[in-house]
Structures are given as structure tokens and as C-alpha cells.
Design an enzyme around this catalytic site. Structure first.
Site, short mmCIF file in Angstrom:
data_model
loop_
_atom_site.label_atom_id
_atom_site.label_comp_id
_atom_site.label_asym_id
_atom_site.label_seq_id
_atom_site.Cartn_x
_atom_site.Cartn_y
_atom_site.Cartn_z
N HIS A 1 -31.49 31.72 -46.99
CA HIS A 1 -30.99 32.90 -46.82
C HIS A 1 -32.42 33.87 -46.98
CE1 HIS A 1 -28.21 35.19 -49.93
NE2 HIS A 1 -29.99 35.92 -49.87
N GLU A 2 -33.23 33.29 -48.11
CA GLU A 2 -34.55 34.46 -48.64
C GLU A 2 -35.04 34.96 -47.23
OE1 GLU A 2 -34.01 35.61 -51.62
OE2 GLU A 2 -32.81 33.86 -51.91
N CYS B 1 -24.75 37.21 -52.44
CA CYS B 1 -26.01 38.30 -52.56
C CYS B 1 -25.94 38.99 -53.05
CB CYS B 1 -26.14 38.40 -51.25
SG CYS B 1 -28.31 39.49 -51.10
N LEU B 2 -27.55 38.78 -54.36
CA LEU B 2 -27.75 40.08 -55.60
C LEU B 2 -27.86 41.56 -54.88
CD1 LEU B 2 -30.54 37.67 -57.48
CD2 LEU B 2 -28.03 38.21 -58.20
N HIS C 1 -33.67 38.07 -45.74
CA HIS C 1 -33.90 39.10 -46.78
C HIS C 1 -36.26 39.12 -45.56
CE1 HIS C 1 -30.80 39.92 -49.29
NE2 HIS C 1 -31.64 38.53 -50.04
N GLN D 1 -36.03 42.37 -51.66
CA GLN D 1 -35.12 43.10 -52.30
C GLN D 1 -35.25 43.79 -53.83
OE1 GLN D 1 -33.08 38.56 -52.42
NE2 GLN D 1 -31.23 40.41 -53.07
N GLY E 1 -32.80 32.82 -56.26
CA GLY E 1 -33.37 33.38 -55.20
C GLY E 1 -33.47 34.80 -55.61
NI NI Z 1 -29.81 37.33 -51.24
#
Ligand code: NI
Length: 192
Positions: free
Chosen positions: A133-134, A91-92, A137, A51, A46
Site C-alpha cells: 500500500h505504501e 487510506c488516510l 503511494h 501523503q 502507515g
Molecule cells: Ni494510504
């Protein structure tokens, strides 16, 4: 496509609350398409607009093993949730960090697609966790915020030390970073 750069902790934009999307135009469609491409490129499950430094409420996601079922949610809102599940996440924006956190097991999501059409859909398990999670963000929240203050402070001290010792900060550099990972448990999966 424009080259998207994924912001990393502690970038201050990751802490901002994203704003509602009101125009469903060509620019939005293009950004979403670029985000899906980027998500596949970095093998994430995702990616939230926050991000990539766009403070608007939308994210893309694909948890299918073939990575051919992209979902895009604009103005997502959880209208009901049920149960609890332990979710193993990374997480990226916090590369190398793996945490187990507690999320709702099932959620009902109201969202708009790229054309602005309304949808209501129920998700559970992995997809429910990924969506939570998204949405975190979009609210300026990261996986580390699910830890107690004490645990987070300790962990981030170690994490920053690990990042400083790492020979380069970019996991896309092609080097082997497998030794740079930190776990608070024994196994992991990739969220975003
Ligand atoms: Ni993340």
C-alpha cells in the site's frame, strides 16, 4: 516538530512518482520522526512521504497493537513476491472509504534505513499488504486504482457526494463521522 498535513484525494501530488532518496541527512531523520509521530496521532498503520507532500521514496509503518515498533523504509523495492491475499484497506488520503483488494501474500523487500544501511527482509500477511500500500503511494497509486474503471467511477461518484454532504471535511475535527463511511464489504481494518 513541524505540523504535517496529510494530503487528501484528489490532491494532484498523490498522483506523482516519488524520487529516490540520495542524502541520508538530519532533515530526513527529522521528517521520518515527525511522520511516525503523525502516524500514531491519527492511528494509521502507515504513512508514505507522498501523503505529506514530500515526493521522496520513503514510508513509515507500525502494525503492532501497542504502536511501539515503528519501521522506516527508504528506497523500498520489492524483489520477490508470492501468493495472493484479500486485503481490507483504507487510506488516510481517502478517509471514510474501505476497500477489499488483492495483494501479494508474501514479499521480499530491499530497503535502506534512516542511516542508509541496506536491509533485505521478508514480510507476509498484514505487514506485506501495508508495505505494498505504501509503495503504491510512492508510485502515485491509490487503493481505488485496484478497482475496475467502471467500479471506480461509480464508487468515486458516491464518495464525492458523501464528502459534500459531510458537515466538515476533516476527520480530525472531533465530530462523529461514523455515519460517513463507505464499504464495499462488511467489515474493515485500518491500513493507511
Ligand atoms: Ni494510504
Amino acid at each position: 516538530m513541524t505540523a504535517l498535513k496529510i494530503l487528501r484525494y484528489p490532491h494532484k501530488d498523490l498522483r506523482k512518482t516519488a524520487l529516490e532518496v540520495s542524502s541520508f541527512d538530519e532533515k530526513l531523520a527529522q521528517t521520518i520522526q515527525d511522520m511516525v509521530t503523525k502516524m500514531y496521532l491519527v492511528r494509521g498503520w502507515g504513512l508514505a512521504a507522498t501523503q505529506i507532500g514530500i515526493l521522496s521514496r520513503f514510508f513509515v509503518m507500525d502494525i503492532s497493537s501497542e504502536q511501539n515498533q515503528p519501521l522506516c523504509c527508504v528506497n523500498p523495492q520489492i524483489i520477490a513476491s508470492e501468493g495472493q491475499i484479500e486485503s481490507e484497506e483504507d487510506c488516510l488520503s481517502l478517509p471514510g472509504l474501505y476497500l477489499t483488494i488483492v495483494r501479494a501474500k508474501q514479499i521480499t523487500l530491499q530497503y535502506q534505513d534512516v542511516n542508509g544501511n541496506q536491509h533485505t527482509q521478508t514480510f507476509e500477511g498484514l505487514s506485506a499488504c501495508c508495505i505494498q500500500h505504501e509503495i503504491d503511494h510512492l508510485n502515485g497509486k491509490l487503493i481505488i486504482d485496484h478497482l475496475s474503471n467502471l467500479k471506480r467511477t461509480r464508487l468515486m461518484k458516491k464518495y464525492e457526494k458523501m464528502k459534500m454532504q459531510s458537515h466538515c471535511g476533516d476527520s480530525a475535527c472531533g465530530h462523529d463521522h461514523s455515519h460517513d463511511h463507505m464499504h464495499d464489504h462488511d467489515h474493515h481494518s485500518h491500513v493507511s
